[in-house]
Scaffold this active site. Structure first.
Site, PDB file in Angstrom:
ATOM      1  N   LEU A 160       0.830  -1.212   0.000  1.00 49.29           N
ATOM      2  CA  LEU A 160       0.000   0.000   0.000  1.00 49.29           C
ATOM      3  C   LEU A 160       0.858   1.254   0.000  1.00 49.29           C
ATOM      4  O   LEU A 160       0.637   2.189   0.774  1.00 49.29           O
ATOM      5  CB  LEU A 160      -0.943  -0.001   1.194  1.00 49.29           C
ATOM      6  CG  LEU A 160      -2.298  -0.720   1.049  1.00 49.29           C
ATOM      7  CD1 LEU A 160      -3.150  -0.092  -0.029  1.00 49.29           C
ATOM      8  CD2 LEU A 160      -2.137  -2.202   0.833  1.00 49.29           C
ATOM      9  N   GLY A 161       1.853   1.278  -0.896  1.00 49.75           N
ATOM     10  CA  GLY A 161       2.593   2.502  -1.134  1.00 49.75           C
ATOM     11  C   GLY A 161       1.770   3.421  -2.014  1.00 49.75           C
ATOM     12  O   GLY A 161       0.553   3.268  -2.139  1.00 49.75           O
ATOM     13  N   ILE A 163       1.407   3.701  -5.234  1.00 47.15           N
ATOM     14  CA  ILE A 163       0.665   3.059  -6.321  1.00 47.15           C
ATOM     15  C   ILE A 163      -0.453   2.189  -5.781  1.00 47.15           C
ATOM     16  O   ILE A 163      -1.598   2.249  -6.250  1.00 47.15           O
ATOM     17  CB  ILE A 163       1.623   2.258  -7.219  1.00 47.15           C
ATOM     18  CG1 ILE A 163       2.597   3.202  -7.924  1.00 47.15           C
ATOM     19  CG2 ILE A 163       0.840   1.437  -8.250  1.00 47.15           C
ATOM     20  CD1 ILE A 163       3.719   2.499  -8.664  1.00 47.15           C
ATOM     21  N   THR A 242       2.098  -5.529 -11.522  1.00 45.81           N
ATOM     22  CA  THR A 242       2.683  -4.372 -12.213  1.00 45.81           C
ATOM     23  C   THR A 242       3.826  -3.798 -11.379  1.00 45.81           C
ATOM     24  O   THR A 242       4.215  -2.646 -11.578  1.00 45.81           O
ATOM     25  CB  THR A 242       1.628  -3.280 -12.473  1.00 45.81           C
ATOM     26  OG1 THR A 242       1.023  -2.900 -11.227  1.00 45.81           O
ATOM     27  CG2 THR A 242       0.550  -3.758 -13.428  1.00 45.81           C
ATOM     28  N   ALA A 243       4.362  -4.592 -10.449  1.00 50.77           N
ATOM     29  CA  ALA A 243       5.421  -4.113  -9.557  1.00 50.77           C
ATOM     30  C   ALA A 243       6.789  -4.524 -10.089  1.00 50.77           C
ATOM     31  O   ALA A 243       7.406  -3.800 -10.877  1.00 50.77           O
ATOM     32  CB  ALA A 243       5.184  -4.649  -8.141  1.00 50.77           C
ATOM     33  N   ARG A 244       7.263  -5.712  -9.705  1.00 49.37           N
ATOM     34  CA  ARG A 244       8.527  -6.260 -10.202  1.00 49.37           C
ATOM     35  C   ARG A 244       8.351  -7.758 -10.420  1.00 49.37           C
ATOM     36  O   ARG A 244       7.740  -8.447  -9.608  1.00 49.37           O
ATOM     37  CB  ARG A 244       9.673  -5.999  -9.217  1.00 49.37           C
ATOM     38  CG  ARG A 244      10.162  -4.563  -9.198  1.00 49.37           C
ATOM     39  CD  ARG A 244      10.800  -4.159 -10.514  1.00 49.37           C
ATOM     40  NE  ARG A 244      11.310  -2.798 -10.528  1.00 49.37           N
ATOM     41  CZ  ARG A 244      10.627  -1.741 -10.926  1.00 49.37           C
ATOM     42  NH1 ARG A 244       9.361  -1.881 -11.331  1.00 49.37           N
ATOM     43  NH2 ARG A 244      11.182  -0.545 -10.933  1.00 49.37           N
ATOM     44  N   GLU A 273      14.037  -9.157 -18.137  1.00 49.48           N
ATOM     45  CA  GLU A 273      13.393  -8.308 -19.140  1.00 49.48           C
ATOM     46  C   GLU A 273      14.374  -7.883 -20.222  1.00 49.48           C
ATOM     47  O   GLU A 273      15.507  -7.489 -19.893  1.00 49.48           O
ATOM     48  CB  GLU A 273      12.781  -7.078 -18.455  1.00 49.48           C
ATOM     49  CG  GLU A 273      11.656  -7.444 -17.517  1.00 49.48           C
ATOM     50  CD  GLU A 273      10.983  -6.236 -16.871  1.00 49.48           C
ATOM     51  OE1 GLU A 273       9.885  -6.388 -16.322  1.00 49.48           O
ATOM     52  OE2 GLU A 273      11.560  -5.127 -16.921  1.00 49.48           O
ATOM     53  N   HIS A 292       6.323  -4.080 -19.666  1.00 50.59           N
ATOM     54  CA  HIS A 292       6.752  -3.146 -18.618  1.00 50.59           C
ATOM     55  C   HIS A 292       6.427  -1.712 -19.060  1.00 50.59           C
ATOM     56  O   HIS A 292       7.297  -0.845 -19.108  1.00 50.59           O
ATOM     57  CB  HIS A 292       8.248  -3.288 -18.319  1.00 50.59           C
ATOM     58  CG  HIS A 292       8.600  -2.793 -16.950  1.00 50.59           C
ATOM     59  ND1 HIS A 292       9.562  -3.380 -16.163  1.00 50.59           N
ATOM     60  CD2 HIS A 292       8.122  -1.749 -16.208  1.00 50.59           C
ATOM     61  CE1 HIS A 292       9.669  -2.735 -15.019  1.00 50.59           C
ATOM     62  NE2 HIS A 292       8.803  -1.735 -15.025  1.00 50.59           N
ATOM     63  N   ALA A 294       3.488   0.084 -17.876  1.00 49.04           N
ATOM     64  CA  ALA A 294       2.453   0.714 -17.059  1.00 49.04           C
ATOM     65  C   ALA A 294       2.723   2.190 -16.800  1.00 49.04           C
ATOM     66  O   ALA A 294       1.797   2.991 -16.715  1.00 49.04           O
ATOM     67  CB  ALA A 294       2.301  -0.036 -15.740  1.00 49.04           C
TER      68      ALA A 294
END
Length: 341
Positions: A160-161, A163, A242-244, A273, A292, A294
């Site tokens: 819950l940062g 983003i 959509t993070a890492r 990647e 990647h 987003a």
């Protein structure tokens, strides 16, 4: 040092118009768009540079820093860098501040996340291909091969940062039940979000219809979602990342999707990647993928570049940065002062 006495290297510039602020104090060198700046290449290139500004596609390792005696600051476009982008311990040891763009791309990534969730439930990619190949709705309706609504579903937000919070706020408008897991978030940061925080990731995985990942990659979060965790999810559930890429064990995810442990996944990130064309996840019909991308909007790129370029200039001018990934380095840099501008 005088005007333009520094040198800044940008392997992959996001918003060239924002280079003007850098050019006030430094010579700016832009990378070759056809080149791939891996660890060895960066170690060679950065020998004569005072600053480097990277994207999520690059990594400034201990080796790179040890090969770059002039390096004074590392900047990263986008969110706070994880272990996949910068060796923060090495940077701190060498007195190198690592700066980033704060929340500049949070809205873009959050919107992309919601788009992926809808793409899974509404099967946009499948239906597009189905129609182009001559299909029509009658076949699907007759077979009760229908889509699903988002309304009423339980969505679990991992991390819950900036983003993750924006994703939660956007999803509130769809009438979902929100669960959250983040052992580090302050309660006051969640003001205005109707979300129930759970005490364990396991609880979130068991209860959620959709799990969306927004954690930073650290040793603690590496492969935090693996075979055991995927087996806890509902067979009708979806996973969005959509993070890492390395937060999810991709081999376990591929097996989960093939064997029906979960219904589908949407991925904007991969552990390596770009992923090879024969990557197992790229062979599955119940996976939606994007490259990647987003954060790749005009608005986010302008904000990211403007912010991080200003942060790099602050350090080069002897000022403390605002968005710093390794604040403990400031104890090693008494020369950096508080500046009003």
């Amino acid at each position: 040092m005088g005007t333009r006495s520094f040198r800044v290297f940008i392997p992959e510039p996001e918003w060239p118009e924002a280079n003007r602020v850098l050019e006030e104090v430094a010579e700016v060198v832009v990378g070759d768009p056809r080149a791939r700046y891996d660890e060895g290449t960066l170690a060679e290139v950065l020998k004569d540079f005072d600053a480097v500004i990277i994207t999520s596609q690059h990594r400034v390792s201990r080796r790179v820093m040890e090969s770059s005696p002039r390096l004074k600051v590392v900047g990263k476009y986008g969110s706070r860098p994880g272990i996949d982008n910068v060796d923060l311990e090495a940077a701190t040891e060498r007195g190198i501040p690592v700066v980033y763009s704060g929340e500049a791309n949070a809205d873009s990534v959050a919107e992309h996340t919601v788009a992926l969730i809808l793409c899974l439930l509404k099967r946009v990619c499948f239906l597009d291909s189905f129609l182009r190949q001559g299909g029509w709705r009658g076949t699907l309706v007759a077979g009760k091969d229908l889509n699903r609504e988002l309304r009423g579903k339980t969505v679990g937000v991992v991390g819950l940062g900036a983003i993750g919070r924006r994703v939660a706020k956007l999803l509130q408008g769809f009438g979902v039940r929100l669960l959250g897991y983040d052992p580090y978030v302050a309660p006051e940061a969640l003001a205005g979000i109707n979300i129930t925080m759970v005490k364990s990731l396991d609880e979130l995985l068991r209860e959620s219809d959709i799990v969306t990942v927004h954690a930073r990659l650290t040793p603690e979060t590496y492969h935090i979602i693996g075979e055991r965790e995927l087996r806890l999810m509902k067979p009708t559930a979806y996973l969005v990342n959509t993070a890492r890429g390395a937060i999810v064990d991709e081999r376990a995810l591929a097996r989960a999707l093939r064997e029906g442990w979960i219904a589908g996944a949407a991925l904007d990130v991969f552990e390596v990647e770009p992923p090879p064309r024969d990557h197992p996840l790229l062979q599955l019909d119940n996976v939606v993928v994007t490259p990647h991308f987003a954060s790749c909007t005009y608005e986010a790129y302008e904000r990211e570049a403007t912010t991080v370029h200003a942060e790099v200039v602050r350090v080069l001018r002897g000022c403390r940065p605002t968005y710093i990934a390794n604040p403990e380095v400031l104890a090693r840099r008494p020369d950096l002062r508080e500046c009003s501008e």
